[in-house]
Design an enzyme around this catalytic site. Sequence first.
Site, PDB file in Angstrom:
ATOM      1  N   LYS A 101      11.473 -35.248  45.271  1.00  0.00           N
ATOM      2  CA  LYS A 101      12.749 -36.651  45.344  1.00  0.00           C
ATOM      3  C   LYS A 101      11.923 -37.918  44.848  1.00  0.00           C
ATOM      4  O   LYS A 101      12.936 -38.843  44.206  1.00  0.00           O
ATOM      5  CB  LYS A 101      13.710 -35.869  46.305  1.00  0.00           C
ATOM      6  N   GLU A 111      20.801 -44.741  39.913  1.00  0.00           N
ATOM      7  CA  GLU A 111      20.884 -43.097  38.762  1.00  0.00           C
ATOM      8  C   GLU A 111      21.269 -44.068  37.268  1.00  0.00           C
ATOM      9  O   GLU A 111      22.517 -43.508  37.750  1.00  0.00           O
ATOM     10  CB  GLU A 111      22.843 -42.014  39.195  1.00  0.00           C
ATOM     11  N   ARG A 119      17.537 -40.840  36.798  1.00  0.00           N
ATOM     12  CA  ARG A 119      17.547 -39.417  38.510  1.00  0.00           C
ATOM     13  C   ARG A 119      19.158 -38.788  38.503  1.00  0.00           C
ATOM     14  O   ARG A 119      19.543 -37.826  39.239  1.00  0.00           O
ATOM     15  CB  ARG A 119      18.463 -40.912  39.447  1.00  0.00           C
ATOM     16  N   ASN A 125      20.116 -34.054  39.032  1.00  0.00           N
ATOM     17  CA  ASN A 125      21.956 -32.922  39.262  1.00  0.00           C
ATOM     18  C   ASN A 125      22.118 -31.362  38.444  1.00  0.00           C
ATOM     19  O   ASN A 125      23.074 -31.074  38.151  1.00  0.00           O
ATOM     20  CB  ASN A 125      22.698 -34.163  39.045  1.00  0.00           C
TER      21      ASN A 125
END
Length: 372
Positions: free
Chosen positions: A235, A245, A249, A253
């Site tokens: 991460k 984001e 990034r 999701n």
Amino acid sequence: MRDHIESNESIRYQLAIETETSSYPIMIGEGLFDACLDTLEKYPSILLLTNDTLLDLYHEGVIGLLQKSLPFLSCMSIPDGERYKNIDTLREIYERLLSRGVARDGCVVAFGGGVVGDVAGFAAATFMRGIDYVQIPTTLLAMVDSSIGGKTGINLPKGKNMIGSFHHPRAVFCDLDFLDTLPKREYHAGMMEVIKYGLILDDAFYGFISANREQIASRDREAVAYLIYRSCQLKAQIVVQDEKEKGIRAILNFGHTIGHAIESHTNYATYLHGEAVALGALALIRHLVDKNMLDCHVLEGFIGMLQFFELPTFLPPAVDVDAVMSHIAYDKKRGSGIPKWVTLNRIGFVTWGQSVELEEIREVLRGLQKNG
Ligand code: NAD
Ligand code: GLY
């Protein structure tokens, strides 16, 4: 004089996140009480935020000992549940920070899972234009995901995490001792985020999870410590490239668009976050296999992994697929107007920014109902 917890301190792994705006350590191990005190004792005022479940479990342990060792630490507990990650809780935290005299040089400690971490982090991000906070995550999901990377926020009735900000903690202490009391279902839901890192970023790690699934399920300390370490490392690699984001990034999701829609449609009452993400990832992988964009063995292996960790592999007939699709369409519209998806080319390799036909997702979700 410090009060000690009867445990041997052992930092098994330590890593640092260094972004453009901040730098902080993540410690993974057992009995991290002293390491935590070392970080906290410099603050003249501290508010520890937790929830009622954790207060019951740990008020005579870690929470009580922190209060004894740090006279300027006060504790506030909120009710347990996602629905308390809201503006009323936030207001109560601000009031408590004020009444306890926490000032700009003070600190908030988040002692709990992702709910406590997100709301405590957002309170810290916004109180007096931002004060320090420290994460002591107590769920697997919080250890591998929500406590790192600086996303903080609360929900609005219209949707999850609608208000938030990026505000990194000063330190993260992942103490494996807390996992001993974590219910199995929560632990398994947290495993979905771990599996996700392997799927999207590291085929060797995916292989590690698969090969060590028995040890992981029995919470073998060595296996779990590595699992958390590698997840945080993966991460961190993404967060440092794209802190806010704006681009890459988004790959974190993977499976979340469909997962969030399922969670939201079922009023957050049927599925835990990780369970809904499991269904989202499964739908996406099945779609990619149907389109010959992904090898069918990936799907078979993934289903095996979900079954092993008792994560869902089908949608109950009561779930209204059309309603789930409306949530997905709404979610995608909130973006730039261009539907962007995270898709998988093979294990460990994702593409971001693809468009996917919503009608095809609808069919896959219907298929997940029939296959049940
Ligand atoms: P949670 O915080 O609700 O915790 C799950 C349950 O486990 C709760 O009932 C809690 O009281 C209990 N619990 C926590 N630790 C325990 C322990 N050690 N022993 C016994 N019980 C314990 O849920 P979660 O899965 O940790 O987090 C989900 C939240 O995290 C969601 O709000 C989600 O939006 C958020 N999230 C944020 C990020 C981020 O980057 N900020 C990332 C992923 C998820
Ligand atoms: N949980 C996804 C992220 O932190 O970006």
